[in-house]
Structure formats: C-alpha cells, structure tokens
Design a protein around this motif. Structure first.
Motif, PDB file in Angstrom:
ATOM      1  N   TYR A  43       1.096  -1.139  -0.126  1.00 47.12           N
ATOM      2  CA  TYR A  43      -0.068  -0.104   0.017  1.00 47.12           C
ATOM      3  C   TYR A  43       0.825   1.150   0.000  1.00 47.12           C
ATOM      4  O   TYR A  43       2.057   1.227   0.627  1.00 47.12           O
ATOM      5  CB  TYR A  43      -0.845   0.027   1.394  1.00 47.12           C
ATOM      6  CG  TYR A  43      -2.015  -1.005   1.322  1.00 47.12           C
ATOM      7  CD1 TYR A  43      -1.859  -2.428   1.472  1.00 47.12           C
ATOM      8  CD2 TYR A  43      -3.318  -0.482   0.968  1.00 47.12           C
ATOM      9  CE1 TYR A  43      -2.888  -3.007   1.476  1.00 47.12           C
ATOM     10  CE2 TYR A  43      -4.344  -1.418   0.637  1.00 47.12           C
ATOM     11  CZ  TYR A  43      -4.155  -2.770   1.105  1.00 47.12           C
ATOM     12  OH  TYR A  43      -5.212  -3.661   1.242  1.00 47.12           O
ATOM     13  N   GLN A  49       0.810   5.108   1.245  1.00 51.08           N
ATOM     14  CA  GLN A  49       0.094   6.351   1.968  1.00 51.08           C
ATOM     15  C   GLN A  49       0.696   7.408   1.706  1.00 51.08           C
ATOM     16  O   GLN A  49       1.855   7.834   2.429  1.00 51.08           O
ATOM     17  CB  GLN A  49       0.135   5.671   3.351  1.00 51.08           C
ATOM     18  CG  GLN A  49      -0.589   6.650   4.521  1.00 51.08           C
ATOM     19  CD  GLN A  49      -0.910   6.248   5.634  1.00 51.08           C
ATOM     20  OE1 GLN A  49      -0.030   5.408   6.025  1.00 51.08           O
ATOM     21  NE2 GLN A  49      -1.922   6.629   6.520  1.00 51.08           N
ATOM     22  N   PRO A  59      -4.186   4.702   3.163  1.00 53.43           N
ATOM     23  CA  PRO A  59      -3.362   3.900   2.184  1.00 53.43           C
ATOM     24  C   PRO A  59      -4.119   3.368   1.142  1.00 53.43           C
ATOM     25  O   PRO A  59      -5.404   3.284   1.072  1.00 53.43           O
ATOM     26  CB  PRO A  59      -3.215   2.391   3.339  1.00 53.43           C
ATOM     27  CG  PRO A  59      -3.284   2.931   4.638  1.00 53.43           C
ATOM     28  CD  PRO A  59      -4.308   4.062   4.644  1.00 53.43           C
ATOM     29  N   PHE A 105      -4.093   0.833  -2.295  1.00 50.07           N
ATOM     30  CA  PHE A 105      -3.786  -0.622  -2.486  1.00 50.07           C
ATOM     31  C   PHE A 105      -2.921  -0.390  -3.976  1.00 50.07           C
ATOM     32  O   PHE A 105      -3.485  -0.010  -4.943  1.00 50.07           O
ATOM     33  CB  PHE A 105      -4.896  -1.333  -2.952  1.00 50.07           C
ATOM     34  CG  PHE A 105      -4.468  -3.027  -3.238  1.00 50.07           C
ATOM     35  CD1 PHE A 105      -4.742  -3.268  -4.628  1.00 50.07           C
ATOM     36  CD2 PHE A 105      -4.084  -3.832  -2.465  1.00 50.07           C
ATOM     37  CE1 PHE A 105      -4.643  -4.556  -5.152  1.00 50.07           C
ATOM     38  CE2 PHE A 105      -3.589  -5.105  -3.015  1.00 50.07           C
ATOM     39  CZ  PHE A 105      -4.044  -5.434  -4.041  1.00 50.07           C
ATOM     40  N   LEU A 116       4.602   7.007   2.341  1.00 50.32           N
ATOM     41  CA  LEU A 116       4.882   5.911   3.146  1.00 50.32           C
ATOM     42  C   LEU A 116       4.331   4.699   2.654  1.00 50.32           C
ATOM     43  O   LEU A 116       3.256   4.662   2.385  1.00 50.32           O
ATOM     44  CB  LEU A 116       4.141   6.227   4.716  1.00 50.32           C
ATOM     45  CG  LEU A 116       4.521   4.887   5.591  1.00 50.32           C
ATOM     46  CD1 LEU A 116       6.046   4.888   6.227  1.00 50.32           C
ATOM     47  CD2 LEU A 116       3.426   5.166   6.859  1.00 50.32           C
ATOM     48  N   LEU A 160       3.570   0.844   2.779  1.00 49.44           N
ATOM     49  CA  LEU A 160       3.285  -0.064   3.721  1.00 49.44           C
ATOM     50  C   LEU A 160       3.409  -1.499   3.092  1.00 49.44           C
ATOM     51  O   LEU A 160       2.382  -1.768   2.152  1.00 49.44           O
ATOM     52  CB  LEU A 160       1.813   0.132   4.444  1.00 49.44           C
ATOM     53  CG  LEU A 160       1.865   1.516   5.298  1.00 49.44           C
ATOM     54  CD1 LEU A 160       0.584   1.898   5.666  1.00 49.44           C
ATOM     55  CD2 LEU A 160       2.682   1.482   6.516  1.00 49.44           C
ATOM     56  N   PRO A 164      -7.934  -9.996   9.058  1.00 48.53           N
ATOM     57  CA  PRO A 164      -7.288  -8.667   9.135  1.00 48.53           C
ATOM     58  C   PRO A 164      -5.954  -8.764   8.599  1.00 48.53           C
ATOM     59  O   PRO A 164      -5.140  -9.838   8.682  1.00 48.53           O
ATOM     60  CB  PRO A 164      -7.206  -8.465  10.700  1.00 48.53           C
ATOM     61  CG  PRO A 164      -7.327  -9.604  11.258  1.00 48.53           C
ATOM     62  CD  PRO A 164      -8.132 -10.634  10.249  1.00 48.53           C
ATOM     63  N   LEU A 165      -5.347  -7.619   7.929  1.00 49.06           N
ATOM     64  CA  LEU A 165      -4.133  -7.639   7.531  1.00 49.06           C
ATOM     65  C   LEU A 165      -3.140  -7.126   8.616  1.00 49.06           C
ATOM     66  O   LEU A 165      -3.584  -6.303   9.386  1.00 49.06           O
ATOM     67  CB  LEU A 165      -4.176  -6.428   6.413  1.00 49.06           C
ATOM     68  CG  LEU A 165      -4.861  -6.841   5.037  1.00 49.06           C
ATOM     69  CD1 LEU A 165      -4.701  -5.724   4.215  1.00 49.06           C
ATOM     70  CD2 LEU A 165      -4.524  -8.057   4.470  1.00 49.06           C
ATOM     71  N   PHE A 199       0.199  -4.917   9.003  1.00 47.87           N
ATOM     72  CA  PHE A 199       1.017  -4.207   8.768  1.00 47.87           C
ATOM     73  C   PHE A 199       2.493  -3.994   9.447  1.00 47.87           C
ATOM     74  O   PHE A 199       2.485  -3.992  10.701  1.00 47.87           O
ATOM     75  CB  PHE A 199       0.637  -2.723   8.612  1.00 47.87           C
ATOM     76  CG  PHE A 199      -0.689  -2.471   7.681  1.00 47.87           C
ATOM     77  CD1 PHE A 199      -1.892  -3.146   7.905  1.00 47.87           C
ATOM     78  CD2 PHE A 199      -0.592  -2.307   6.355  1.00 47.87           C
ATOM     79  CE1 PHE A 199      -3.191  -3.000   6.990  1.00 47.87           C
ATOM     80  CE2 PHE A 199      -1.544  -1.814   5.693  1.00 47.87           C
ATOM     81  CZ  PHE A 199      -2.914  -2.470   5.777  1.00 47.87           C
ATOM     82  N   GLY A 200       3.470  -3.653   8.336  1.00 42.22           N
ATOM     83  CA  GLY A 200       4.627  -3.201   9.044  1.00 42.22           C
ATOM     84  C   GLY A 200       4.651  -1.723   9.268  1.00 42.22           C
ATOM     85  O   GLY A 200       3.653  -1.328   9.186  1.00 42.22           O
ATOM     86  N   ASN A 201       5.703  -1.398   9.989  1.00 39.67           N
ATOM     87  CA  ASN A 201       6.109   0.052  10.075  1.00 39.67           C
ATOM     88  C   ASN A 201       6.229   0.832   8.813  1.00 39.67           C
ATOM     89  O   ASN A 201       6.220   1.926   9.075  1.00 39.67           O
ATOM     90  CB  ASN A 201       6.878   0.197  11.103  1.00 39.67           C
ATOM     91  CG  ASN A 201       6.544  -0.210  12.567  1.00 39.67           C
ATOM     92  OD1 ASN A 201       5.472  -0.470  12.832  1.00 39.67           O
ATOM     93  ND2 ASN A 201       7.598  -0.653  13.140  1.00 39.67           N
TER      94      ASN A 201
END
Lengths: 115, 113
Positions: free
Chosen positions: A35, A37, A43, A45, A88, A90, A103-104, A106-108
């Motif tokens: 994603y 952002q 975010p 896709f 950003l 993601l 649910p997904l 997410f990383g930072n």
C-alpha cells in the motif's frame, strides 16, 4: 514471533532514479500486499502477491512492480521516480489470498522521499 | 465501486468521556468492515472487524463498533477515552471477492487530559 518487517525505514532518492523496498511477512503468512500512503491520506492498494504471482493490482502505473520469493518475502520496485511517489509504503501480510474476513498485519513502513 | 467516508478529519474529546469516530460506506453487496489505528511513524494496527452477525462488534483496547445497515455506517466507539488513545484512525472496507482493502481518509483523534 516477529511481525511484518520492512526495510529500509527511510530512503531519499532523486527524481528519475529507481528504488527497491523489501518486506518479510509475519510468520505463518503467505500473502503480501503493498500500500502507498501519501501524507494526510489513507493507504491505497498497489498490488497483492500470492504463490509468487501478482494476484490483483490497484490503480498504479507499470513503473510499480513487485516480486515474491519462495520464502514469501516480497519486494516493491519503483522505476523513474516522480516527486509524487514520495510517501509511506506499507507492506501487509495475511494467510491465503481469499481470506476476505482476515485482518491484514502491517509493517511500520518505508518512508520514501523523492527530491 | 467500493468506498468509505470518514466525515471528520479531527475529533477532540476529554479524557474519561465517551468517543465516537464516524465511518460510512457505499452499498455494494455485503461488506466486510474494519477499523485500524496508526500511531506516528508506525504501520496500521488492527482494532476490530465486522463480517456478519451481531451489529455491535467488540475489539482491542476497549473499542467497539456498531454496524448499521440502514444507515450504511460503522462508527467506532469507546465508553471512556484515554490520552493514549490519541492517534489516527482508519475505517476500511472489503467487498466480495476483492482482495484489497479500501481505506477512508482517516480521522485524527485527540484525547485531552
């Protein structure tokens, strides 16, 4: 148990260059989504990878490409960078490409700045 | 096309008061609805989801959300806000066979001490 890890955390590139971002999914997950952002937005896709193939793609140009490896990790490549690519990025992982109610995770994210 | 709207960019609430963050979605089949929270310079953390069944969904950190089909809404609520709840909140929807989540624009929640 490691969650989703992304590298690098920050990156500065010049317009026209190419960049590669990396993602390792959460242990036990086999599907990776990317994603974008932009500042002040939700975010958006980019695409999803499952079994080393791109399964679905959002409204992003061909300059955005990806890859998934046998160990489920993934790369996002962006060619011919534009100032508008600053965002950003993601990575999110999940189990199975058709787990619609899952649910997904997410990383930072990787903060990409294009100058 | 699937979409969600978060009508408020910013919500301020005093600590200890109830909070509500609003979300509405466009009608197209049966939606799967999610709430995520994002802290500064971090990724998104899953709070709760609605798939089917009870309209009141309970999630992490004392949050809950109410699904209202007639109003196509999925508002996030908490009975008593904490300063640590201050963050950016996103509503998201997934329809049918679509693999991606479609996110709203986000609501910045500030809980004042």
């Amino acid at each position: 148990d490691a969650g989703v890890t992304q590298s690098p955390t920050h990156l500065i590139k010049t317009r026209g260059q190419q960049v590669t971002l990396r993602c390792s999914p959460k242990s036990g997950h086999d599907t990776v989504s990317w994603y974008q952002q932009a500042l002040g937005q939700g975010p958006q896709f980019i695409f999803q990878y499952y079994e080393e193939e791109e399964r679905q793609r959002g409204n992003f140009p061909d300059r955005f490409s990806g890859h998934q490896f046998p160990n489920y990790s993934s790369e996002l490549n962006v060619n011919a960078l534009l100032l508008g690519d600053s965002a950003l990025y993601l990575c999110a992982s999940s189990v199975g490409q058709s787990s619609y109610n899952s649910p997904l995770h997410f990383g930072n994210g990787t903060r990409l700045t294009v100058t | 096309a699937q979409s969600v709207a978060q009508p408020e960019d910013q919500v301020n609430v005093a600590e200890g008061n109830p909070l509500t963050v609003k979300c509405t979605y466009s009608v197209s089949g049966n939606p799967y609805l999610f709430w995520y929270v994002q802290y500064p310079n971090r990724g998104l953390q899953f709070l709760l989801k609605y798939i089917t069944g009870d309209n009141l969904v309970k999630g992490s950190y004392g949050f809950e959300a109410e699904f209202n089909k007639s109003q196509t809404s999925f508002h996030l609520k908490k009975p008593s806000a904490l300063v640590s709840d201050s963050a950016l909140y996103f509503c998201a929807v997934r329809y049918g066979s679509a693999r991606q989540l479609t996110f709203g624009s986000g609501t910045q929640l500030t809980v004042l001490p």
